[in-house]
Write a protein that holds these residues in place. Sequence first.
Motif, mmCIF file in Angstrom:
data_model
loop_
_atom_site.group_PDB
_atom_site.id
_atom_site.type_symbol
_atom_site.label_atom_id
_atom_site.label_comp_id
_atom_site.label_asym_id
_atom_site.label_seq_id
_atom_site.Cartn_x
_atom_site.Cartn_y
_atom_site.Cartn_z
ATOM 1 N N THR A 8 0.858 -1.181 0.000
ATOM 2 C CA THR A 8 0.000 0.000 0.000
ATOM 3 C C THR A 8 0.896 1.234 0.000
ATOM 4 O O THR A 8 2.074 1.148 0.394
ATOM 5 C CB THR A 8 -0.909 0.042 1.251
ATOM 6 O OG1 THR A 8 -0.087 0.236 2.408
ATOM 7 C CG2 THR A 8 -1.731 -1.248 1.394
ATOM 8 N N ALA A 10 0.857 3.699 2.093
ATOM 9 C CA ALA A 10 1.283 3.977 3.466
ATOM 10 C C ALA A 10 2.405 3.036 3.883
ATOM 11 O O ALA A 10 3.363 3.451 4.551
ATOM 12 C CB ALA A 10 0.103 3.858 4.429
ATOM 13 N N ASP A 49 -4.850 -6.309 11.334
ATOM 14 C CA ASP A 49 -4.795 -5.354 10.231
ATOM 15 C C ASP A 49 -3.340 -5.266 9.787
ATOM 16 O O ASP A 49 -2.505 -4.667 10.477
ATOM 17 C CB ASP A 49 -5.318 -4.004 10.721
ATOM 18 C CG ASP A 49 -5.376 -2.947 9.638
ATOM 19 O OD1 ASP A 49 -4.426 -2.851 8.821
ATOM 20 O OD2 ASP A 49 -6.358 -2.184 9.620
ATOM 21 N N GLU A 51 -1.637 -3.766 7.258
ATOM 22 C CA GLU A 51 -1.037 -2.457 6.968
ATOM 23 C C GLU A 51 -0.801 -1.674 8.258
ATOM 24 O O GLU A 51 0.279 -1.099 8.455
ATOM 25 C CB GLU A 51 -1.944 -1.650 6.040
ATOM 26 C CG GLU A 51 -1.397 -0.254 5.744
ATOM 27 C CD GLU A 51 -2.389 0.641 5.033
ATOM 28 O OE1 GLU A 51 -2.024 1.191 3.985
ATOM 29 O OE2 GLU A 51 -3.531 0.785 5.539
ATOM 30 N N LEU A 52 -1.768 -1.655 9.140
ATOM 31 C CA LEU A 52 -1.648 -0.921 10.398
ATOM 32 C C LEU A 52 -0.514 -1.485 11.243
ATOM 33 O O LEU A 52 0.296 -0.739 11.808
ATOM 34 C CB LEU A 52 -2.974 -0.986 11.168
ATOM 35 C CG LEU A 52 -3.039 -0.261 12.502
ATOM 36 C CD1 LEU A 52 -2.812 1.236 12.326
ATOM 37 C CD2 LEU A 52 -4.395 -0.526 13.153
ATOM 38 N N TRP A 84 0.998 9.118 14.307
ATOM 39 C CA TRP A 84 -0.282 9.804 14.122
ATOM 40 C C TRP A 84 -0.169 10.814 12.981
ATOM 41 O O TRP A 84 -1.007 10.833 12.072
ATOM 42 C CB TRP A 84 -0.700 10.499 15.418
ATOM 43 C CG TRP A 84 -2.052 11.133 15.345
ATOM 44 C CD1 TRP A 84 -3.261 10.546 15.587
ATOM 45 C CD2 TRP A 84 -2.338 12.494 14.987
ATOM 46 N NE1 TRP A 84 -4.277 11.457 15.403
ATOM 47 C CE2 TRP A 84 -3.737 12.663 15.032
ATOM 48 C CE3 TRP A 84 -1.549 13.583 14.633
ATOM 49 C CZ2 TRP A 84 -4.359 13.864 14.744
ATOM 50 C CZ3 TRP A 84 -2.169 14.790 14.334
ATOM 51 C CH2 TRP A 84 -3.560 14.927 14.398
ATOM 52 N N GLY A 87 0.183 8.928 9.726
ATOM 53 C CA GLY A 87 -1.089 8.362 9.274
ATOM 54 C C GLY A 87 -1.979 9.393 8.608
ATOM 55 O O GLY A 87 -2.563 9.138 7.547
ATOM 56 N N TRP A 92 -4.953 8.551 6.022
ATOM 57 C CA TRP A 92 -5.780 7.741 6.918
ATOM 58 C C TRP A 92 -6.763 8.627 7.663
ATOM 59 O O TRP A 92 -6.453 9.783 7.973
ATOM 60 C CB TRP A 92 -4.913 7.040 7.942
ATOM 61 C CG TRP A 92 -4.095 5.906 7.443
ATOM 62 C CD1 TRP A 92 -4.031 5.404 6.179
ATOM 63 C CD2 TRP A 92 -3.183 5.117 8.222
ATOM 64 N NE1 TRP A 92 -3.149 4.358 6.127
ATOM 65 C CE2 TRP A 92 -2.618 4.160 7.364
ATOM 66 C CE3 TRP A 92 -2.797 5.140 9.550
ATOM 67 C CZ2 TRP A 92 -1.690 3.214 7.817
ATOM 68 C CZ3 TRP A 92 -1.876 4.215 9.997
ATOM 69 C CH2 TRP A 92 -1.327 3.260 9.138
ATOM 70 N N ARG A 96 -7.765 5.937 12.533
ATOM 71 C CA ARG A 96 -6.748 4.949 12.158
ATOM 72 C C ARG A 96 -5.354 5.445 12.551
ATOM 73 O O ARG A 96 -4.523 4.668 13.042
ATOM 74 C CB ARG A 96 -6.828 4.668 10.658
ATOM 75 C CG ARG A 96 -5.893 3.561 10.176
ATOM 76 C CD ARG A 96 -6.223 3.203 8.722
ATOM 77 N NE ARG A 96 -5.413 2.133 8.202
ATOM 78 C CZ ARG A 96 -5.577 0.836 8.469
ATOM 79 N NH1 ARG A 96 -6.527 0.448 9.292
ATOM 80 N NH2 ARG A 96 -4.794 -0.083 7.929
ATOM 81 N N ALA A 97 -5.097 6.714 12.344
ATOM 82 C CA ALA A 97 -3.826 7.297 12.761
ATOM 83 C C ALA A 97 -3.665 7.180 14.278
ATOM 84 O O ALA A 97 -2.575 6.860 14.777
ATOM 85 C CB ALA A 97 -3.736 8.749 12.322
#
Length: 195
Positions: A8, A10, A49, A51-52, A84, A87, A92, A96-97
């Motif tokens: 992704t 990110a 998750d 990606e996270l 943060w 993100g 995001w 999500r951040a």
Amino acid sequence: MLAPFPETPAAAAALATATRFCPPALLNHSIRSYLWGAGYARAHGIGFDDELYYVSSLLHDAGLTETFDSHRVPFEEAGGRLAWVFGLAAGWPAERAARAEEIIVLHMRDDVSASEDPESHLLQVATSWDVSGRRPGEFPGDARAAVLSRYPRLGFGAEFLAAFEEQARRKPGCAAARSVDGGVGARIAANPLDA
């Protein structure tokens, strides 16, 4: 076989950020933290998750770097705040951040269960394994060899301990100081990953 990285924007930006600002040993630790956690999750059937968790893994020690170290804020909080901002810049939603920030802060707190917060649990398990050799039975020899071959330690233990001791000196009440006082140096020295 190593877990594939999320593909992704990110995730790519997190890798570029960590590559630019982390010294090589810390960068490899961050990548290994993702790989150890993803492998642990597969072995235990923990949904997460990807990606996270990847972004949080790559940025979790940014507060130990020269660029993002804070002389007043514990390193995990400084790294969480960076995540943060990262993100939001990655597009995001704020929630999500905030999760990335929370995961990074919690990795230095009391254990979190996988059912309560899978990403924080994975980062706690992965970093405690990579830093101090906690839960060695969870990480089979073939997985260890594959990860360490691709992302070697490069003197990580000594470099990390020096960073924690510096954090403890400047921020005596922080989690790093509690780790130093609790004997993390001996655990790092005995880490089977450095055997």
